[in-house]
Structures are given as C-alpha cells and as structure tokens.
Enzyme design. Sequence first.
Site, PDB file in Angstrom:
ATOM      1  N   ASN A   9       0.874  -1.171   0.000  1.00 17.51           N
ATOM      2  CA  ASN A   9       0.000   0.000   0.000  1.00 17.51           C
ATOM      3  C   ASN A   9       0.915   1.225   0.000  1.00 17.51           C
ATOM      4  OD1 ASN A   9      -1.813   2.031   0.527  1.00 17.51           O
ATOM      5  ND2 ASN A   9      -2.328   1.341   2.603  1.00 17.51           N
ATOM      6  N   HIS A  96      -9.579   1.026   4.633  1.00 16.17           N
ATOM      7  CA  HIS A  96      -8.328   1.259   5.363  1.00 16.17           C
ATOM      8  C   HIS A  96      -8.609   2.228   6.516  1.00 16.17           C
ATOM      9  CE1 HIS A  96      -4.306   2.582   6.375  1.00 16.17           C
ATOM     10  NE2 HIS A  96      -3.874   1.485   5.798  1.00 16.17           N
ATOM     11  N   GLU A 168      -5.349  -4.773  10.518  1.00 17.52           N
ATOM     12  CA  GLU A 168      -4.328  -3.755  10.766  1.00 17.52           C
ATOM     13  C   GLU A 168      -4.654  -2.984  12.040  1.00 17.52           C
ATOM     14  OE1 GLU A 168      -2.293  -2.584   6.825  1.00 17.52           O
ATOM     15  OE2 GLU A 168      -4.118  -1.421   6.989  1.00 17.52           O
TER      16      GLU A 168
HETATM   17  P1  PGA Z   1       2.782   0.476   7.625  1.00 17.25           P
HETATM   18  O1  PGA Z   1       1.314   0.646   6.974  1.00 17.25           O
HETATM   19  O2  PGA Z   1       3.347  -0.803   7.097  1.00 17.25           O
HETATM   20  O3  PGA Z   1       3.535   1.689   7.170  1.00 17.25           O
HETATM   21  O4  PGA Z   1       2.587   0.443   9.111  1.00 17.25           O
HETATM   22  C1  PGA Z   1       0.493  -0.459   6.759  1.00 17.25           C
HETATM   23  C2  PGA Z   1      -0.824  -0.001   6.198  1.00 17.25           C
HETATM   24  O5  PGA Z   1      -1.372   1.018   6.661  1.00 17.25           O
HETATM   25  O6  PGA Z   1      -1.370  -0.636   5.272  1.00 17.25           O
END
Ligand code: PGA
Length: 252
Positions: A9, A96, A168
């Site tokens: 992402n 998200h 997440e």
């Molecule tokens: P990060 O983000 O790996 O920078 O913590 C993950 C995401 O928000 O998909």
Amino acid sequence: MRKKIVAGNWKMNTLPAEGVELAKGVVAGRGEVCSCVNFIVCPPFTHLAMVAEALKGSDVALGAQNCAAEAKGAYTGEVAASMIAALGCKYVILGHSERRQYYGETSATLNKKMEQAYANNLTPIYCVGENLEEREAGKHFDVVKAQIEEVVYNLTEEQFRNLVIAYEPVWAIGTGKTATADQAQEIHAYIRKVLADKFGAAAAECPILYGGSCKPSNAAEIFAKEDVDGGLIGGAALKAEDFLAIGKGFAK
Ligand code: PGA
C-alpha cells in the site's frame, strides 16, 4: 491451501516516475522469491496506467487504494471501480483505517464500495482493526467483529470467496510498533471464526493479511502463524528490496 499474499500500500507516496521505478524493481527481483507468493502493488490512482505497463508480463498484480461508492456520474474528484478495473487493477483496498479516520468512511459507504468492486470483477482487500484506546480497553475483538458483520456479512458466498481481509491494528500503522506474532495469531484466528459463523467452511480459504509496521525483520515470525496469510505493507513497500524481502518471510 490458502493464497499467500504480500500487498504493498504505497499510500500518497512517490511521483509517477518513481512509482514506475519501484514497480520495475519489484518485477526485477520477484524471481528470487517463491512463486507461491502473490505480490500486489497498490500505487496512487495517478500512477495506475504507467505502473500497469511496468508490470506487464510479470505475475505482480495491480491494485488501487480506494474506489468510489457510486458507479459513475456527478461525483467530482471520485474514481469509479470500473475506471481502475479498465486500467488493469485486480484488487482494491477498502476500509483502510486512514480512510475511516480521515475521510469518515462508514460501513454504509463501504457496503456500496464493495458492491462496486464486485460489479467490476475486483477483489476487495477489506481492512479491519482497532485503535489503541480500543485495544487497551480490551475491545479489539468486538471492534473487528462489528467491522466484519456490518460489511462482510452482506456478501454472497460467491463474493466472499473472492475476498481478502487485512487486519491492521491502528496503533501499529506507521508507528514502528508491531503486534507480536502471538497477538496477530490470536485475532486472526478470531476473525476466521467470525467469518466461519457466517460462511462456514469457505472461511478456511479466506486469506487474512497482517498490516502495521510489517518489515523484513519481523515478517517471517508473523507469517509463520497458522492464520496469518501474508501482509499489507505500507512504509516497507516503498523500497523494492524490503518489499521483496518480506515475501521471503514465508517458510510454510
Ligand atoms: P505500515 O502501513 O506498514 O507503514 O505500518 C500499513 C498499512 O497502513 O497498510
């Protein structure tokens, strides 16, 4: 056997030419990682056409970070699922936490976006996860359950069979703080149970990705857990080398 997935992402990062370079780097190094790992890159909308070109002939898939809740029409600034599909996207990230938090996305909006995604043959990567306050209050199970019940439970079984979930924890996103492998396994197993309550045996096939400060140094330990099927990667997806190294974290 569930699909193993490493999805990048990119968020609102890279200029178009930088995005193309990054995609080319992923394609170039992809052969060093097991072909059993499905790589997906999700650049900003503006780069999709160019990145699609850079991915041509490779098995690295393209995804978008969002799509509109409506099919088309007078929605200034929005990008329809049909448009991203036409550019070669196979996936779309929906729900998200940054979209829920900064752009007020609710389950009602997400139900419409999911419908648009499926109508255009896109596989949604549907994100769930609790914030720090909710985790500390022990509410994380209830939070992800509601996020699943309010959206995923509305899918048909056929649609559900074409879904990826990303867990997440908001407190781990971009903070350098990662859930421990045991914390990830605990909630991934719970998510799978919530899915099984509605979809039965099909839940065993649904890939559930971990996201939140996932990097080459911690991916292997997290991916070794039974119910973790890969990662949704933010910061570490911006370097081809790190992104690919995360893919090497699959030992199973
Ligand atoms: P990060 O983000 O790996 O920078 O913590 C993950 C995401 O928000 O998909």
